[in-house]
Design a protein around this motif. Structure first.
Motif, PDB file in Angstrom:
ATOM      1  N   UNK A 110      39.319  44.904  41.480  1.00  0.00           N
ATOM      2  CA  UNK A 110      39.334  45.145  43.083  1.00  0.00           C
ATOM      3  C   UNK A 110      40.072  44.121  43.316  1.00  0.00           C
ATOM      4  N   UNK A 111      39.742  43.076  43.056  1.00  0.00           N
ATOM      5  CA  UNK A 111      40.815  42.120  44.065  1.00  0.00           C
ATOM      6  C   UNK A 111      42.440  42.591  43.379  1.00  0.00           C
ATOM      7  N   UNK A 112      42.510  42.672  42.428  1.00  0.00           N
ATOM      8  CA  UNK A 112      44.041  42.635  41.985  1.00  0.00           C
ATOM      9  C   UNK A 112      44.536  43.766  42.899  1.00  0.00           C
ATOM     10  N   UNK A 113      43.157  45.308  43.165  1.00  0.00           N
ATOM     11  CA  UNK A 113      44.253  46.245  44.564  1.00  0.00           C
ATOM     12  C   UNK A 113      44.502  45.727  45.374  1.00  0.00           C
ATOM     13  N   UNK A 114      43.227  44.815  45.780  1.00  0.00           N
ATOM     14  CA  UNK A 114      43.636  44.752  47.860  1.00  0.00           C
ATOM     15  C   UNK A 114      44.870  43.351  47.878  1.00  0.00           C
TER      16      UNK A 114
END
Length: 248
Positions: free
Chosen positions: A59-63
């Motif tokens: 999720x951190x990568x996506x955001x």
């Protein structure tokens, strides 16, 4: 990959059923059941922690990459507005900017959407180099234009930095050893579930639903970890449509 996970987890469930029918009764005693429960409780806790870490990381990568695309879009609009304020002599540069944006979007989604994990050496596009040169060639006639030229160069440099960050992050994915070990743990858990459970239709259906849920979690991790491809990919339309065509 999610289908493979589902198959492995179901394989663990089938293995547990097979062992239940083959092992002698004293191997399935209460004491044995307690030991297996303690072990699977430990593995389940570790698997839950790893799943949480992987989901948070994905999720951190996506955001992060979504924010970088938004930053690119904002800087492009700012650069176009700055050039427009400079004067009509920048129309050629602004048209070049529009071509550079389309080329950049194509490269970003192609590089970051690759599933091979290998990215070629970075090379600046012809449009980007020409855009940089054309802004440098501007000849300000007053302080206002000089300030706008400096502002345009600063914005262009910020664009370049964000673009390079996206390039550096291309091909990054969830480490395969994490997934392999996690799948192994899930298979062990489902084998232990079916080892001591009654083999009726309700149990089998419930375990299949649980296996599907675990596979869906892996699917979510893989989707979030690859923001430029798949069902949950970042759309390129806001970036491509950030600048309206110039009037002829």
């Amino acid at each position: 990959m999610s289908v493979i996970v589902f198959a492995c987890v179901l394989g663990g469930m089938v293995l547990g059923m097979f062992l239940r029918n083959r092992l002698p009764e004293h191997h399935l005693s209460g004491d044995t059941k307690d030991v297996v429960k303690l072990g699977t409780g430990l593995i389940g806790t570790i698997a839950a922690l790893v799943l949480g870490l992987l989901i948070a990381s994905a999720n951190s990568t996506f955001q992060t990459q979504s924010t970088q695309v938004q930053q690119l879009t904002a800087d492009i609009v700012l650069l176009d507005r700055t050039l427009a304020q400079y004067g009509p002599e920048t129309d050629t540069v602004r048209n070049l900017l529009r071509r550079a944006v389309a080329s950049m979007a194509d490269r970003i989604w192609r590089e970051n959407g690759s599933s091979s994990g290998k990215v070629a050496q970075f090379e600046a596009s012809t449009e980007a180099l020409s855009l940089y040169d054309e802004i440098l060639k501007l000849s300000p006639r007053n302080e206002t234009q000089r300030s706008l030229q400096v502002m345009a160069m600063g914005t262009l440099q910020n664009l370049g930095k964000t673009r390079l960050l996206l390039f550096a992050e291309a091909g990054a994915a969830i480490p395969m050893p994490f997934l392999v070990v996690l799948i192994f743990w899930l298979a062990i858990l489902f084998a232990s579930f079916s080892l001591f459970a009654d083999h009726n239709a309700t149990t089998v259906v419930a375990l299949c639903i649980f296996a599907l849920s675990a596979s869906a979690a892996i699917f979510l991790i893989l989707e979030l970890g690859q923001p430029f491809t798949g069902l949950m990919r970042i759309s390129s339309e806001p970036l491509r449509n950030a600048l309206a065509p110039l009037n002829p």
